[in-house]
Design a protein around this motif. Sequence first.
Motif, PDB file in Angstrom:
ATOM      1  N   ALA A   1       0.839  -1.193   0.000  1.00 46.57           N
ATOM      2  CA  ALA A   1       0.000   0.000   0.000  1.00 46.57           C
ATOM      3  C   ALA A   1       0.875   1.244   0.000  1.00 46.57           C
ATOM      4  CB  ALA A   1      -0.924   0.009   1.214  1.00 46.57           C
ATOM      5  N   ARG A   2       0.328   2.335  -0.517  1.00 44.34           N
ATOM      6  CA  ARG A   2       1.011   3.620  -0.462  1.00 44.34           C
ATOM      7  C   ARG A   2      -0.012   4.691  -0.082  1.00 44.34           C
ATOM      8  NH1 ARG A   2       2.203   3.719  -6.937  1.00 44.34           N
ATOM      9  NH2 ARG A   2       0.084   4.190  -7.665  1.00 44.34           N
ATOM     10  N   HIS A   3       0.488   5.776   0.464  1.00 44.80           N
ATOM     11  CA  HIS A   3      -0.408   6.840   0.906  1.00 44.80           C
ATOM     12  C   HIS A   3      -1.168   7.437  -0.284  1.00 44.80           C
ATOM     13  CE1 HIS A   3       2.343   6.742   4.422  1.00 44.80           C
ATOM     14  NE2 HIS A   3       1.231   7.031   5.073  1.00 44.80           N
ATOM     15  N   TYR A   4      -2.396   7.823   0.013  1.00 48.37           N
ATOM     16  CA  TYR A   4      -3.287   8.393  -0.993  1.00 48.37           C
ATOM     17  C   TYR A   4      -3.672   9.785  -0.497  1.00 48.37           C
ATOM     18  CZ  TYR A   4      -7.298   8.641  -4.233  1.00 48.37           C
ATOM     19  OH  TYR A   4      -8.188   9.000  -5.214  1.00 48.37           O
ATOM     20  N   LYS A   5      -3.216  10.829  -1.198  1.00 51.65           N
ATOM     21  CA  LYS A   5      -3.320  12.192  -0.679  1.00 51.65           C
ATOM     22  C   LYS A   5      -4.652  12.865  -0.998  1.00 51.65           C
ATOM     23  CE  LYS A   5       1.658  13.032  -0.959  1.00 51.65           C
ATOM     24  NZ  LYS A   5       2.705  13.960  -1.446  1.00 51.65           N
ATOM     25  N   ASN A   6      -5.717  12.176  -0.689  1.00 53.06           N
ATOM     26  CA  ASN A   6      -7.063  12.735  -0.839  1.00 53.06           C
ATOM     27  C   ASN A   6      -7.969  12.116   0.206  1.00 53.06           C
ATOM     28  OD1 ASN A   6      -7.138  14.484  -3.412  1.00 53.06           O
ATOM     29  ND2 ASN A   6      -6.172  12.604  -4.155  1.00 53.06           N
ATOM     30  N   ASN A   7      -9.029  12.833   0.528  1.00 53.78           N
ATOM     31  CA  ASN A   7     -10.039  12.248   1.398  1.00 53.78           C
ATOM     32  C   ASN A   7     -10.696  11.067   0.701  1.00 53.78           C
ATOM     33  OD1 ASN A   7      -9.535  14.338   3.178  1.00 53.78           O
ATOM     34  ND2 ASN A   7     -11.310  15.550   2.534  1.00 53.78           N
ATOM     35  N   ILE A   8     -11.094  10.087   1.474  1.00 52.09           N
ATOM     36  CA  ILE A   8     -11.896   8.987   0.940  1.00 52.09           C
ATOM     37  C   ILE A   8     -13.243   9.050   1.650  1.00 52.09           C
ATOM     38  CG2 ILE A   8     -12.116   6.501   0.645  1.00 52.09           C
ATOM     39  CD1 ILE A   8      -9.141   6.273   0.592  1.00 52.09           C
ATOM     40  N   PRO A   9     -14.252   9.621   1.006  1.00 49.98           N
ATOM     41  CA  PRO A   9     -15.557   9.790   1.650  1.00 49.98           C
ATOM     42  C   PRO A   9     -16.080   8.481   2.236  1.00 49.98           C
ATOM     43  CG  PRO A   9     -15.506  10.941  -0.450  1.00 49.98           C
ATOM     44  CD  PRO A   9     -14.236  10.136  -0.377  1.00 49.98           C
ATOM     45  N   GLY A  10     -16.565   8.573   3.436  1.00 48.72           N
ATOM     46  CA  GLY A  10     -17.108   7.396   4.103  1.00 48.72           C
ATOM     47  C   GLY A  10     -16.069   6.540   4.799  1.00 48.72           C
ATOM     48  N   LEU A  11     -14.797   6.912   4.639  1.00 50.66           N
ATOM     49  CA  LEU A  11     -13.747   6.102   5.248  1.00 50.66           C
ATOM     50  C   LEU A  11     -12.784   6.926   6.089  1.00 50.66           C
ATOM     51  CD1 LEU A  11     -12.340   3.408   5.620  1.00 50.66           C
ATOM     52  CD2 LEU A  11     -11.099   3.792   3.489  1.00 50.66           C
ATOM     53  N   VAL A  12     -12.083   7.884   5.473  1.00 50.77           N
ATOM     54  CA  VAL A  12     -11.045   8.597   6.207  1.00 50.77           C
ATOM     55  C   VAL A  12     -10.729   9.932   5.548  1.00 50.77           C
ATOM     56  CG1 VAL A  12      -9.252   7.357   4.931  1.00 50.77           C
ATOM     57  CG2 VAL A  12      -8.680   8.424   7.116  1.00 50.77           C
ATOM     58  N   GLU A  13     -10.394  10.912   6.385  1.00 48.94           N
ATOM     59  CA  GLU A  13      -9.996  12.236   5.926  1.00 48.94           C
ATOM     60  C   GLU A  13      -8.475  12.296   5.824  1.00 48.94           C
ATOM     61  OE1 GLU A  13     -10.196  16.925   7.472  1.00 48.94           O
ATOM     62  OE2 GLU A  13     -11.024  15.285   8.675  1.00 48.94           O
TER      63      GLU A  13
END
Length: 301
Positions: free
Chosen positions: A67-79
């Motif tokens: 996995a690698r960091h994802y630099k956006n909010n994921i609605p319903g999961l994590v900010e």
Amino acid sequence: MYIFKLSPSDSTYYDIDKNIVEYKTEKKYPYYRSRKDSDDFSQFAVCPACSNPIQIIGLYTAHKPYARHYKNNIPGLVEYLQENYDFCPLKRKHQSYSAKVRKQKVDSSVLAIIRVLIENFDKVIYFVQKSIDIYISVRLAKDMLNYYFTSKGYLYPGSTLLNVPLMFAYFSGTYHLNGRIIFSESLKESLKTKKFVSFSENKLHTHCDLSFCFRNHSISLIDEHNLQEKLIFSVAWRNEMGKIENVYEKEIEFDPIYCRRLFQYKPLNETEKQKEHRNMLRNSAFQIAQEFGFMVGESAL
């Protein structure tokens, strides 16, 4: 990274493996999200260290997915929180840590760290005691926890849900050794050579200013994925000239897998005395956390 968790507040994390990911997520939204340019799906989760979004790469195509960091909010999961990302120990090039630096605010990941520390305080004390082979009384444990909260160790950028016991030790203060029960044979031998201590069985007696602390937190990423963290347990005394001299030190290499198993362990065949001691530690931790404004236990953080 080769690990993931399901939500920012989780203290439990899992290995990135196709079967584990499918079982824990049920292949459902918000973990599985359809791609705009195809009929396929991307898989997302949460970084166990900084509680930011991560994207799982090669879950169905690679021999060893990661996995690698994802630099956006994921609605319903994590900010997505930039400050947490900047200091994330699982980031290839994270900002350097200083014991004097603190994060700017108490966010959900910080609250989760405090909750895990307090709810597992008896096990955290067990970890520290086992690491240094010195008995930690309830009174000493309370003093250490008060110091941790006073110094706001939970806001240290290197503090994560992966290393709660290690960071508690790092921000636990400095304490005299006189009258303490010492099990470490190597420490006892080092002290005996200085000829300013005596022992009655394992209890140390000294008139010197002899104390211990934890220092030199270091962190490195091995092979770009595996985290290695260390502390130095240090014993020193102030000599007749007022100069501080190191007497003994021990490197503590932290094992997050051991920590995960420790937090999941349920004591079996406890004596009444052991159960009472464990409850005293936990109850003291809940009370101290509340005194510092953090409601843990029946009241959610």
